[in-house]
Design a protein around this motif. Structure first.
Motif, PDB file in Angstrom:
ATOM      1  N   UNK A   1      33.088  45.074 133.488  1.00 50.41           N
ATOM      2  CA  UNK A   1      33.836  45.239 134.737  1.00 50.41           C
ATOM      3  C   UNK A   1      34.910  46.308 134.574  1.00 50.41           C
ATOM      4  N   UNK A   2      35.693  46.190 133.515  1.00 50.24           N
ATOM      5  CA  UNK A   2      36.799  47.126 133.296  1.00 50.24           C
ATOM      6  C   UNK A   2      36.299  48.563 133.132  1.00 50.24           C
ATOM      7  N   UNK A   3      35.185  48.718 132.453  1.00 50.13           N
ATOM      8  CA  UNK A   3      34.610  50.047 132.241  1.00 50.13           C
ATOM      9  C   UNK A   3      34.284  50.708 133.580  1.00 50.13           C
ATOM     10  N   UNK A   4      33.699  49.953 134.493  1.00 53.12           N
ATOM     11  CA  UNK A   4      33.331  50.509 135.794  1.00 53.12           C
ATOM     12  C   UNK A   4      34.566  50.783 136.656  1.00 53.12           C
ATOM     13  N   UNK A   5      35.611  49.982 136.474  1.00 51.97           N
ATOM     14  CA  UNK A   5      36.854  50.255 137.207  1.00 51.97           C
ATOM     15  C   UNK A   5      37.502  51.535 136.693  1.00 51.97           C
TER      16      UNK A   5
ATOM     17  N   UNK B   1      23.457  37.766 142.209  1.00 57.36           N
ATOM     18  CA  UNK B   1      23.715  38.916 141.331  1.00 57.36           C
ATOM     19  C   UNK B   1      24.502  38.443 140.109  1.00 57.36           C
ATOM     20  N   UNK B   2      24.032  38.811 138.902  1.00 58.32           N
ATOM     21  CA  UNK B   2      24.619  38.266 137.677  1.00 58.32           C
ATOM     22  C   UNK B   2      25.519  39.237 136.923  1.00 58.32           C
ATOM     23  N   UNK B   3      25.349  40.523 137.075  1.00 58.36           N
ATOM     24  CA  UNK B   3      25.985  41.478 136.177  1.00 58.36           C
ATOM     25  C   UNK B   3      27.402  41.864 136.556  1.00 58.36           C
ATOM     26  N   UNK B   4      28.114  42.471 135.601  1.00 59.20           N
ATOM     27  CA  UNK B   4      29.470  42.958 135.864  1.00 59.20           C
ATOM     28  C   UNK B   4      29.504  44.108 136.859  1.00 59.20           C
ATOM     29  N   UNK B   5      28.346  44.771 137.081  1.00 65.70           N
ATOM     30  CA  UNK B   5      28.318  45.888 138.023  1.00 65.70           C
ATOM     31  C   UNK B   5      28.675  45.443 139.436  1.00 65.70           C
ATOM     32  N   UNK B   6      28.220  44.252 139.839  1.00 68.95           N
ATOM     33  CA  UNK B   6      28.522  43.775 141.191  1.00 68.95           C
ATOM     34  C   UNK B   6      29.964  43.283 141.276  1.00 68.95           C
ATOM     35  N   UNK B   7      30.468  42.644 140.211  1.00 71.09           N
ATOM     36  CA  UNK B   7      31.899  42.290 140.185  1.00 71.09           C
ATOM     37  C   UNK B   7      32.737  43.531 140.440  1.00 71.09           C
ATOM     38  N   UNK B   8      32.426  44.596 139.701  1.00 77.81           N
ATOM     39  CA  UNK B   8      33.186  45.837 139.836  1.00 77.81           C
ATOM     40  C   UNK B   8      32.988  46.460 141.211  1.00 77.81           C
ATOM     41  N   UNK B   9      31.764  46.398 141.729  1.00 78.44           N
ATOM     42  CA  UNK B   9      31.505  46.986 143.047  1.00 78.44           C
ATOM     43  C   UNK B   9      32.372  46.344 144.118  1.00 78.44           C
ATOM     44  N   UNK B  10      32.543  45.016 144.053  1.00 79.68           N
ATOM     45  CA  UNK B  10      33.391  44.342 145.030  1.00 79.68           C
ATOM     46  C   UNK B  10      34.826  44.854 144.960  1.00 79.68           C
ATOM     47  N   UNK B  11      35.316  45.056 143.751  1.00 77.86           N
ATOM     48  CA  UNK B  11      36.691  45.542 143.593  1.00 77.86           C
ATOM     49  C   UNK B  11      36.808  46.983 144.075  1.00 77.86           C
ATOM     50  N   UNK B  12      35.812  47.802 143.765  1.00 78.48           N
ATOM     51  CA  UNK B  12      35.802  49.196 144.236  1.00 78.48           C
ATOM     52  C   UNK B  12      35.734  49.232 145.764  1.00 78.48           C
TER      53      UNK B  12
ATOM     54  N   UNK C   1      45.198  42.725 139.920  1.00 80.15           N
ATOM     55  CA  UNK C   1      45.366  41.895 138.727  1.00 80.15           C
ATOM     56  C   UNK C   1      44.021  41.270 138.394  1.00 80.15           C
ATOM     57  N   UNK C   2      43.713  41.209 137.099  1.00 82.04           N
ATOM     58  CA  UNK C   2      42.369  40.881 136.653  1.00 82.04           C
ATOM     59  C   UNK C   2      42.437  39.904 135.481  1.00 82.04           C
ATOM     60  N   UNK C   3      41.449  38.997 135.414  1.00 83.53           N
ATOM     61  CA  UNK C   3      41.361  38.075 134.279  1.00 83.53           C
ATOM     62  C   UNK C   3      39.911  37.610 134.155  1.00 83.53           C
ATOM     63  N   UNK C   4      39.617  36.917 133.071  1.00 86.61           N
ATOM     64  CA  UNK C   4      38.323  36.266 132.907  1.00 86.61           C
ATOM     65  C   UNK C   4      38.559  34.808 132.556  1.00 86.61           C
ATOM     66  N   UNK C   5      37.826  33.916 133.224  1.00 86.64           N
ATOM     67  CA  UNK C   5      37.898  32.482 132.940  1.00 86.64           C
ATOM     68  C   UNK C   5      36.784  32.028 132.015  1.00 86.64           C
ATOM     69  N   UNK C   6      35.968  32.971 131.539  1.00 89.13           N
ATOM     70  CA  UNK C   6      34.922  32.632 130.592  1.00 89.13           C
ATOM     71  C   UNK C   6      33.902  31.658 131.156  1.00 89.13           C
ATOM     72  N   UNK C   7      33.265  30.915 130.251  1.00 97.97           N
ATOM     73  CA  UNK C   7      32.255  29.938 130.626  1.00 97.97           C
ATOM     74  C   UNK C   7      32.755  28.526 130.357  1.00 97.97           C
ATOM     75  N   UNK C   8      31.970  27.539 130.774  1.00103.46           N
ATOM     76  CA  UNK C   8      32.424  26.146 130.750  1.00103.46           C
ATOM     77  C   UNK C   8      32.825  25.687 129.352  1.00103.46           C
ATOM     78  N   UNK C   9      32.053  26.026 128.324  1.00103.16           N
ATOM     79  CA  UNK C   9      32.377  25.549 126.976  1.00103.16           C
ATOM     80  C   UNK C   9      33.662  26.193 126.465  1.00103.16           C
ATOM     81  N   UNK C  10      33.884  27.448 126.848  1.00 99.28           N
ATOM     82  CA  UNK C  10      35.119  28.138 126.429  1.00 99.28           C
ATOM     83  C   UNK C  10      36.329  27.539 127.141  1.00 99.28           C
ATOM     84  N   UNK C  11      36.152  27.202 128.413  1.00 97.05           N
ATOM     85  CA  UNK C  11      37.254  26.574 129.147  1.00 97.05           C
ATOM     86  C   UNK C  11      37.541  25.180 128.595  1.00 97.05           C
ATOM     87  N   UNK C  12      36.513  24.473 128.160  1.00 96.43           N
ATOM     88  CA  UNK C  12      36.715  23.129 127.603  1.00 96.43           C
ATOM     89  C   UNK C  12      37.530  23.194 126.312  1.00 96.43           C
TER      90      UNK C  12
END
Length: 450
Positions: free
Chosen positions: A264-268, A160-171, A188-199
């Motif tokens: 994710x935040x919108x669904x929360x 599952x790729x979308x933010x809907x499933x991330x939010x569903x787990x939290x709900x 508590x919530x954060x985003x680690x982004x993608x590999x290039x952003x973390x680099x």
């Protein structure tokens, strides 16, 4: 196989002397440090929690997966990350003498569940919602809520790729806390982004840390180049100002990552779930990207994280599978039980509902037969083992937590009846303190009343 214990005695020693020698030479064996026994009274709370968790997960379509306790060490080194604390210091690893292979007792569930997913190709036709429950092992300093053998509920949404499933787990988790009556666990919530952003963030962070080496402790200096994000997760008071002012990964996120996080935040918000953005939240494993979260409490001292998880879209490919997104979380069972016990007194589960008391060998045989019929009717029954006086048997019946004691004495056998003594109220209904019930009606009567 454990080595045999060889006990030698002097020639000519009497049997009693031999027995005393054996007793004195054997040292009492205790549980290993950080590994706890769960005794029957406590186990009742474990079983009740596990039953609640299974029902909760089934209501969201999650199915059970069971993976081995032992895996190849390279699975965890590759999946968790070789420079994490778990792999560097905490894993129980040994060499299998039969094939000279490095094996490890699982320190967490996700890597093994992903390995099983790849090996059995279960994502071939559809995404999967799966969970596991059981022990995991880490060689940590034992403290409240943290043991060397501890237990987790691990939940994974694979494919599952979308933010809907991330939010569903939290709900989902919010629902579990409500079901258990826990109202002081916060998100508590954060985003680690993608590999290039973390680099890009990593380069800025390392440069920043190099400018502040004078305040870094030994652990931070060791991690500065291998896992700099973990430096910001420090609990060292002397490093807090430095960590607070460090470059934030959140500020390096691109539009796509920010949109995912906002989704994710919108669904929360839709679900009425409050959260705090914690830009220093990174989790302790290398495989996370995008959404990460923790549910924390102040009621467990330093070990305040009850549940943690997030998205790990690159792990399946990293471990040799076809690229697929995934997200999940793990709950610490011991910490959750600790919170539940603080929320209200946990009554011990009765050993049985019906306790059979008898006066003679004939009565004991009849009690055993009746007990089987009562079990056929769905009741839990104990037949008093051995022979003892009525007073002793009644004392044991009361200690068992049984609702009723069924008494078979000489008078009862002669009358083809049983005396039934009510030890506790059942279902809020008053019962007669004692009554006589014909044997041919006993099962029917007790099934209705107990």
């Amino acid at each position: 196989m454990a080595p045999a214990i060889r006990i030698t005695t002097r020639g000519g020693a009497s049997p009693r002397e031999n027995k005393n020698s054996m007793t004195q030479s054997f040292q009492k064996v205790r549980a290993l440090t950080g590994m706890k026994d769960v005794l029957p009274d406590s186990s009742a709370q474990w079983e009740a929690l596990e039953a609640t968790v299974r029902e909760w997960l089934a209501s969201y379509g999650y199915r059970n997966m069971r993976t081995p306790v032992l895996e190849q060490t390279r699975l965890f080194a590759r999946g968790i990350g070789e420079v994490t604390d778990i792999v560097e210091k905490e894993m129980y690893t040994f060499t299998d003498a039969l094939n000279d292979e490095q094996l490890t007792m699982r320190p967490e569930f996700t890597a093994g569940m992903v390995r099983a997913t790849i090996e059995h190709n279960i994502l071939y036709d559809r995404p999967q919602r799966v969970y596991a429950m059981g022990p995991v092992f880490r060689h940590e300093k034992p403290q409240r809520g943290r043991y060397r053998q501890f237990h987790q509920v691990d939940v994974e949404a694979l494919g599952f790729a979308g933010p809907d499933v991330d939010a569903e787990l939290i709900v989902m988790l919010s629902r579990l806390w409500k079901t258990l009556g826990l109202n002081d666990i916060r998100l508590e919530l954060n985003s680690l982004g993608q590999a290039d952003e973390r680099a890009a963030h990593r380069a800025a962070l390392v440069a920043y840390l190099e400018q502040h080496k004078d305040v870094l402790d030994e652990e931070a200096l060791r991690r500065m180049y291998t896992n700099p994000l973990r430096v910001l997760d420090t609990k060292n008071p002397a490093m807090q100002d430095m960590a607070d002012n460090a470059p934030r990964l959140f500020d390096f996120l691109g539009r796509e990552s920010l949109d995912h996080f906002e989704g994710v935040c919108e669904r929360l918000r839709d679900a009425g779930i409050d959260y705090r953005l914690n830009t220093r939240l990174v989790r302790g494993l290398d495989y996370y990207n995008l959404t990460v979260f923790e549910w924390v409490t102040d009621r467990l001292g330093a070990q305040g994280t009850v549940c943690g998880g997030g998205r790990y879209d690159g792990l399946i490919e990293l471990l040799g599978g076809k690229a697929a997104p995934a997200v999940g979380f793990a709950i610490g069972v011991e910490r959750l039980l600790d919170l539940c016990s603080q929320s209200g007194e946990q009554a011990a589960q009765p050993e049985c509902q019906v306790y059979m008391i008898h006066q003679s060998p004939e009565a004991q045989r009849l009690a055993a037969q009746l007990a089987e019929s009562l079990r056929d009717a769905g009741l839990r029954v104990i037949v008093h083992a051995g022979s003892a006086g009525f007073k002793s048997q009644f004392k044991r019946a009361d200690a068992s937590g049984a609702t009723v004691a069924v008494i078979l004495g000489a008078d009862e056998l002669a009358a083809r009846a049983a005396s039934v003594k009510w030890l506790r109220e059942q279902g809020g209904q008053d019962q007669p303190q004692q009554e006589t019930i014909a044997l041919d009606r006993l099962v029917t009567e007790l099934k209705l009343k107990v």
